[in-house]
Scaffold this motif. Structure first.
Motif, PDB file in Angstrom:
ATOM      1  N   VAL A   1       0.844  -1.199   0.000  1.00 12.12           N
ATOM      2  CA  VAL A   1       0.000   0.000   0.000  1.00 12.12           C
ATOM      3  C   VAL A   1       0.880   1.250   0.000  1.00 12.12           C
ATOM      4  O   VAL A   1       2.047   1.209   0.391  1.00 12.12           O
ATOM      5  CB  VAL A   1      -0.940   0.020   1.223  1.00 12.12           C
ATOM      6  CG1 VAL A   1      -1.973  -1.093   1.136  1.00 12.12           C
ATOM      7  CG2 VAL A   1      -0.140  -0.091   2.520  1.00 12.12           C
ATOM      8  N   ALA A   2       0.309   2.367  -0.459  1.00 11.15           N
ATOM      9  CA  ALA A   2       1.040   3.631  -0.473  1.00 11.15           C
ATOM     10  C   ALA A   2       1.252   4.151   0.940  1.00 11.15           C
ATOM     11  O   ALA A   2       2.280   4.763   1.251  1.00 11.15           O
ATOM     12  CB  ALA A   2       0.306   4.661  -1.323  1.00 11.15           C
ATOM     13  N   GLU A   3       0.274   3.917   1.805  1.00 12.48           N
ATOM     14  CA  GLU A   3       0.357   4.311   3.215  1.00 12.48           C
ATOM     15  C   GLU A   3      -0.517   3.360   4.015  1.00 12.48           C
ATOM     16  O   GLU A   3      -1.388   2.672   3.447  1.00 12.48           O
ATOM     17  CB  GLU A   3      -0.106   5.756   3.393  1.00 12.48           C
ATOM     18  CG  GLU A   3      -1.498   6.021   2.886  1.00 12.48           C
ATOM     19  CD  GLU A   3      -1.882   7.484   2.949  1.00 12.48           C
ATOM     20  OE1 GLU A   3      -3.099   7.754   2.987  1.00 12.48           O
ATOM     21  OE2 GLU A   3      -0.987   8.349   2.963  1.00 12.48           O
ATOM     22  N   PRO A   4      -0.317   3.282   5.328  1.00  8.27           N
ATOM     23  CA  PRO A   4      -1.096   2.336   6.132  1.00  8.27           C
ATOM     24  C   PRO A   4      -2.604   2.526   5.969  1.00  8.27           C
ATOM     25  O   PRO A   4      -3.101   3.653   5.937  1.00  8.27           O
ATOM     26  CB  PRO A   4      -0.645   2.646   7.564  1.00  8.27           C
ATOM     27  CG  PRO A   4       0.698   3.277   7.412  1.00  8.27           C
ATOM     28  CD  PRO A   4       0.661   4.025   6.122  1.00  8.27           C
TER      29      PRO A   4
ATOM     30  N   PHE B   1      -2.334 -11.371   8.105  1.00  2.00           N
ATOM     31  CA  PHE B   1      -2.610 -10.363   7.083  1.00  2.00           C
ATOM     32  C   PHE B   1      -1.851  -9.093   7.447  1.00  2.00           C
ATOM     33  O   PHE B   1      -2.106  -8.486   8.488  1.00  2.00           O
ATOM     34  CB  PHE B   1      -4.117 -10.093   6.990  1.00  2.00           C
ATOM     35  CG  PHE B   1      -4.902 -11.277   6.519  1.00  2.00           C
ATOM     36  CD1 PHE B   1      -5.170 -11.469   5.176  1.00  2.00           C
ATOM     37  CD2 PHE B   1      -5.374 -12.223   7.432  1.00  2.00           C
ATOM     38  CE1 PHE B   1      -5.879 -12.574   4.734  1.00  2.00           C
ATOM     39  CE2 PHE B   1      -6.083 -13.332   7.002  1.00  2.00           C
ATOM     40  CZ  PHE B   1      -6.337 -13.508   5.651  1.00  2.00           C
ATOM     41  N   LEU B   2      -0.913  -8.717   6.586  1.00  2.54           N
ATOM     42  CA  LEU B   2      -0.010  -7.608   6.881  1.00  2.54           C
ATOM     43  C   LEU B   2      -0.065  -6.580   5.761  1.00  2.54           C
ATOM     44  O   LEU B   2      -0.622  -6.835   4.689  1.00  2.54           O
ATOM     45  CB  LEU B   2       1.424  -8.131   7.046  1.00  2.54           C
ATOM     46  CG  LEU B   2       1.615  -9.300   8.026  1.00  2.54           C
ATOM     47  CD1 LEU B   2       3.033  -9.830   7.933  1.00  2.54           C
ATOM     48  CD2 LEU B   2       1.293  -8.862   9.444  1.00  2.54           C
ATOM     49  N   GLN B   3       0.520  -5.425   6.025  1.00  2.00           N
ATOM     50  CA  GLN B   3       0.649  -4.381   5.013  1.00  2.00           C
ATOM     51  C   GLN B   3       2.095  -3.921   4.938  1.00  2.00           C
ATOM     52  O   GLN B   3       2.823  -3.931   5.933  1.00  2.00           O
ATOM     53  CB  GLN B   3      -0.259  -3.183   5.338  1.00  2.00           C
ATOM     54  CG  GLN B   3      -1.733  -3.473   5.161  1.00  2.00           C
ATOM     55  CD  GLN B   3      -2.601  -2.257   5.403  1.00  2.00           C
ATOM     56  OE1 GLN B   3      -2.204  -1.323   6.095  1.00  2.00           O
ATOM     57  NE2 GLN B   3      -3.808  -2.259   4.827  1.00  2.00           N
ATOM     58  N   GLN B   4       2.498  -3.523   3.736  1.00  4.28           N
ATOM     59  CA  GLN B   4       3.863  -3.046   3.493  1.00  4.28           C
ATOM     60  C   GLN B   4       3.788  -1.733   2.728  1.00  4.28           C
ATOM     61  O   GLN B   4       3.061  -1.619   1.757  1.00  4.28           O
ATOM     62  CB  GLN B   4       4.637  -4.092   2.684  1.00  4.28           C
ATOM     63  CG  GLN B   4       6.048  -3.691   2.294  1.00  4.28           C
ATOM     64  CD  GLN B   4       6.734  -4.769   1.482  1.00  4.28           C
ATOM     65  OE1 GLN B   4       6.760  -5.937   1.861  1.00  4.28           O
ATOM     66  NE2 GLN B   4       7.286  -4.394   0.337  1.00  4.28           N
ATOM     67  N   TRP B   5       4.566  -0.756   3.195  1.00  5.31           N
ATOM     68  CA  TRP B   5       4.593   0.545   2.528  1.00  5.31           C
ATOM     69  C   TRP B   5       5.986   1.141   2.632  1.00  5.31           C
ATOM     70  O   TRP B   5       6.816   0.694   3.424  1.00  5.31           O
ATOM     71  CB  TRP B   5       3.557   1.500   3.124  1.00  5.31           C
ATOM     72  CG  TRP B   5       3.767   1.761   4.586  1.00  5.31           C
ATOM     73  CD1 TRP B   5       4.514   2.742   5.164  1.00  5.31           C
ATOM     74  CD2 TRP B   5       3.205   0.995   5.686  1.00  5.31           C
ATOM     75  NE1 TRP B   5       4.477   2.654   6.532  1.00  5.31           N
ATOM     76  CE2 TRP B   5       3.674   1.593   6.874  1.00  5.31           C
ATOM     77  CE3 TRP B   5       2.358  -0.114   5.761  1.00  5.31           C
ATOM     78  CZ2 TRP B   5       3.323   1.109   8.126  1.00  5.31           C
ATOM     79  CZ3 TRP B   5       2.014  -0.592   7.012  1.00  5.31           C
ATOM     80  CH2 TRP B   5       2.489   0.006   8.174  1.00  5.31           C
ATOM     81  N   ASP B   6       6.269   2.147   1.796  1.00  3.32           N
ATOM     82  CA  ASP B   6       7.585   2.782   1.807  1.00  3.32           C
ATOM     83  C   ASP B   6       7.737   3.654   3.040  1.00  3.32           C
ATOM     84  O   ASP B   6       6.789   4.315   3.453  1.00  3.32           O
ATOM     85  CB  ASP B   6       7.771   3.648   0.558  1.00  3.32           C
ATOM     86  CG  ASP B   6       7.871   2.777  -0.688  1.00  3.32           C
ATOM     87  OD1 ASP B   6       8.299   1.622  -0.555  1.00  3.32           O
ATOM     88  OD2 ASP B   6       7.501   3.266  -1.764  1.00  3.32           O
TER      89      ASP B   6
END
Length: 322
Positions: A289-292, A317-322
């Motif tokens: 994702v771009a942001e959380p 289930f996780l999220q990854q962003w810069d």
């Protein structure tokens, strides 16, 4: 202190910046073996070109640098695309592709055994990269245990990476971020990996529907084994697809990590037609994702992953962003 040790000390001190204050003399002089170890440790911690320049400092430095090169375990190669292509070998930069190939050849000829290869490339032209990888494949001093690859551009499948994998199939234990087409080219029944990470961007951002399954079938047929499997793509894969399940079963995967931008497209089929993969104990689904975000879109797939992996104790289930 021996004469050669005194000369070595004098020469080394000449390389140090002068100070406005005097430094007290040490209470104990170093012998020639201590100076030799200093030379060797310094040579091992600086870029390739500086280490080579260090050889001219003193005869003890010359032999110490050679010993340092024999201890080299990791070969680090970067190809950066700027106004001019830059080749960085062991942290030393050159714009000349022939010099870059010679630098790689030199390191491989001096090292006793190179067990790690770290590769990053941005250049669209793969000719020099292929020449460099030829040196790795043909060297008798390479027994890779770890291969790490990063690339900037999608749609670049480097067959030579597959050649590197096949040449080192009996010793490799970790492969990360290679393309799925490169893995399918290089895998054989001697592959026994503790960790295998691949992605589909070597065949494009959004590969054609038939492309990824073809490479999964080849990996299955190769007989390769890998217990920890991570896969990065635009939309993951359908875990109920028989081709996917056959690969996971054949490879004896126990931990699975899928990183994707969009949720996978899952075919609609009756529950009794959904196969089971019973070895997998842990699954991580990572949304890029771009942001959380408060909501993870991949949670909608929970039911099918629970059905396909009945022995999975951890479904995350996780999220990854810069």
């Amino acid at each position: 202190m021996s004469t050669s040790a005194l000369v070595a000390k004098s020469d080394l001190l000449k390389q140090l910046p002068s100070c406005s204050y005097s430094v007290p003399a040490p209470s104990t002089d170093l012998d020639v073996f201590s100076w030799s170890r200093i030379f060797e440790n310094v040579a091992a911690s600086v870029p390739l070109k500086q280490a080579l320049e260090f050889k001219t400092l003193h005869s003890e430095a010359y032999y110490a640098v050679n010993r340092a090169f024999r201890r080299v375990k990791k070969l680090k190669i970067e190809i950066l695309s700027t106004d001019e292509t830059l080749y960085i070998i062991q942290d030393s930069c050159t714009k000349n592709p022939n010099v870059a190939v010679e630098m790689v050849r030199f390191v491989l000829s001096k090292a006793k055994k190179v067990s790690e290869l770290e590769l990053y490339f941005e250049d669209l032209d793969l000719k020099v990269l292929n020449r460099i990888l030829d040196e790795v494949v043909e060297s008798g001093n390479v027994e890779l245990e770890s291969l790490r690859v990063k690339r900037r551009n999608a749609g670049q499948s480097v067959t030579k990476i597959g050649d590197v994998i096949r040449t080192n199939s009996t010793t490799l234990r970790e492969i990360t971020r290679v393309g799925i087409s490169e893995a399918s080219h290089g895998f054989d029944d001697r592959i026994r990996l503790e960790r295998f990470g691949c992605m589909s961007f070597d065949i494009g951002i959004q590969a054609a529907p038939h492309q990824v399954p073809i490479h999964m079938i080849r990996i299955t047929e190769s007989g390769a084994k890998f217990s920890n499997f991570s896969y990065t793509s635009f939309s993951g894969f359908d875990p109920s697809e028989p081709i996917v399940q056959n690969m996971l079963d054949s490879a004896e995967v126990t931990n699975l990590k899928l990183t994707m931008m969009n949720a996978p497209v899952i075919a609609s089929r009756p529950g009794y037609m959904v196969g089971k993969v019973r070895r997998v104990k842990r699954v991580e689904l990572v949304e890029i994702v771009a942001e959380p975000q408060r909501i993870n879109k991949l949670v909608a797939c929970r039911h099918i992953f629970e059905k396909v992996f009945p022995n999975c104790h951890d479904l995350l289930f996780l999220q990854q962003w810069d």
